[in-house]
Design a protein around this motif. Structure first.
Motif, short mmCIF file in Angstrom:
data_model
loop_
_atom_site.label_atom_id
_atom_site.label_comp_id
_atom_site.label_asym_id
_atom_site.label_seq_id
_atom_site.Cartn_x
_atom_site.Cartn_y
_atom_site.Cartn_z
N GLU A 25 2.88 -0.61 -3.67
CA GLU A 25 1.56 -0.30 -4.15
C GLU A 25 0.08 -1.26 -3.86
N ALA A 26 1.26 -2.46 -3.99
CA ALA A 26 -0.16 -3.26 -2.87
C ALA A 26 -0.95 -3.42 -1.99
N ASN A 27 0.70 -2.46 -1.65
CA ASN A 27 -0.12 -2.37 0.33
C ASN A 27 -0.49 -1.76 0.56
N TYR A 28 -1.14 -0.31 -0.69
CA TYR A 28 -1.47 1.10 0.25
C TYR A 28 -2.65 0.47 -1.00
N MET A 29 -3.20 0.15 -1.68
CA MET A 29 -4.06 -0.05 -2.58
C MET A 29 -5.38 -0.55 -1.70
N ILE A 30 -4.76 -2.36 -1.13
CA ILE A 30 -5.37 -2.80 -0.05
C ILE A 30 -5.99 -2.49 1.07
N VAL A 31 -5.07 -1.81 2.14
CA VAL A 31 -5.63 -0.86 3.08
C VAL A 31 -6.59 -0.07 2.80
N LYS A 32 -5.91 1.07 1.77
CA LYS A 32 -7.12 2.18 0.95
C LYS A 32 -8.44 1.83 0.74
N ALA A 33 -8.68 0.32 0.05
CA ALA A 33 -9.70 -0.17 0.03
C ALA A 33 -10.85 0.28 0.83
N TYR A 34 -10.21 -0.71 2.41
CA TYR A 34 -11.14 -0.18 3.61
C TYR A 34 -12.08 0.92 3.43
N GLN A 35 -12.05 2.40 2.91
CA GLN A 35 -12.19 3.24 3.38
C GLN A 35 -13.98 3.51 2.67
N TYR A 36 -13.96 2.30 1.57
CA TYR A 36 -14.88 2.26 0.26
C TYR A 36 -15.81 0.77 0.28
N THR A 37 -15.44 -0.19 0.95
CA THR A 37 -15.46 -1.56 0.77
C THR A 37 -15.58 -2.31 2.36
N THR A 38 -15.88 -3.36 2.16
CA THR A 38 -16.50 -3.66 2.98
C THR A 38 -14.93 -4.53 3.58
N LEU A 39 -15.17 -5.46 4.51
CA LEU A 39 -14.43 -5.98 4.50
C LEU A 39 -14.17 -7.53 4.44
N THR A 40 -15.48 -7.87 4.03
CA THR A 40 -15.75 -9.41 3.28
C THR A 40 -15.51 -8.85 2.19
N SER A 41 -15.49 -8.14 1.28
CA SER A 41 -15.11 -7.95 -0.42
C SER A 41 -13.98 -7.52 -0.42
N VAL A 42 -13.21 -7.42 0.84
CA VAL A 42 -11.70 -6.76 0.88
C VAL A 42 -11.30 -8.73 1.09
N GLN A 43 -11.16 -9.75 1.28
CA GLN A 43 -10.79 -10.76 1.81
C GLN A 43 -11.13 -11.12 0.70
N LEU A 44 -12.86 -11.42 -0.08
CA LEU A 44 -12.71 -12.39 -1.02
C LEU A 44 -12.11 -12.26 -2.60
N LEU A 45 -12.26 -11.27 -2.46
CA LEU A 45 -11.85 -9.93 -3.79
C LEU A 45 -10.26 -10.44 -4.13
N ASP A 46 -9.23 -10.74 -2.90
CA ASP A 46 -8.07 -10.25 -2.54
C ASP A 46 -7.69 -11.96 -3.02
#
Length: 243
Positions: free
Chosen positions: A98-119
């Motif tokens: 589920e961690a992998n699914y949520m992180i990859v799924k998040a790219y559909q809604y937000t930006t790469l920068t946000s994903v990497q920083l919020l991670d």
């Protein structure tokens, strides 16, 4: 004649530290590659397959490491591990999938920068779990760093919300940020479990069991999502036609 033992010890420590840094940077490079390609697929080709991407990874782990466990005998064999700890690895596999699914799924809604920083939100969660589970202890500088990390996470979420409102995509951005935060928390659970298993049991056991249960869970979820999506699309079309 000078004693060479201290110099050998210092050389060994320096080599160990250098090896750790190099391996960490290589891991970061691979994670960055995964993030960039996932974002590129989602934006340029509209390929949104987060569960299928995870299924491939777990299948490869199953093929290599679970097969290695299957050929073992004694207490380290696959059958004995399943008898003793199957439910623990089931929960670990669920958290990791589920961690992998949520992180990859998040790219559909937000930006790469946000994903990497919020991670980075996984760092304070990981420290809290390590404190209680692994009995790790931290200094004041570590807590200051965590406070800065949490401040950065809050600032990034607020900036995404404001930017999303200006672009009339506020709800989508918030969904992406929440997915990243949840995924980072689950990653922390997986990473703490990984450290405990690798140090107290074996690396092959961890990878083999995660590959086994990860393949099963991601496969079932992949089938479920493929079954639900056509029904959802049909319901949306039916509702639109009735209006």
């Amino acid at each position: 004649m000078l004693n060479s033992e201290p110099y050998c010890f210092v050389f060994y420590i320096c080599r160990y530290i250098l090896k750790t840094i190099v391996l960490g940077q290589m891991l970061s490079l691979f994670i960055c590659g995964t993030a960039v390609t996932s974002q590129y697929l989602a934006e340029q080709f509209q390929v949104n397959t987060p569960m299928f991407q995870s299924f491939i990874n777990y299948s490869l782990l199953l093929l290599v490491y679970t097969t290695m466990l299957a050929f073992r005998t004694g207490n380290d064999s696959l059958l004995q591990i399943l008898k003793q700890r199957w439910w623990k690895y089931l929960l670990l596999g669920l958290a990791d999938v589920e961690a992998n699914y949520m992180i990859v799924k998040a790219y559909q809604y937000t930006t790469l920068t946000s994903v990497q920083l919020l991670d980075c939100f996984g760092i304070p969660v990981l420290m809290a779990l390590s404190w209680f589970i692994l009995r790790a202890r931290y200094k004041l500088i570590h807590f200051i760093a965590v406070a800065v990390c949490l401040l950065g996470v809050g600032t990034m979420v607020g900036a995404d919300i404001l930017a999303g409102r200006q672009d009339t995509e506020g709800s989508d951005v918030v969904i992406g940020d929440v997915l990243v935060l949840l995924g980072a928390s689950l990653y922390a659970i997986s990473n703490v479990s990984e450290e405990y298993i690798v140090k107290n049991l074996s690396r092959v056991e961890f990878l083999g069991m995660v590959g086994l249960f990860g393949t099963i869970i991601s496969g079932l979820q992949l089938i479920a999502l493929r079954s639900i999506c056509p029904v959802y699309v049909w319901a949306v079309q039916l509702h639109a036609s009735s209006d």
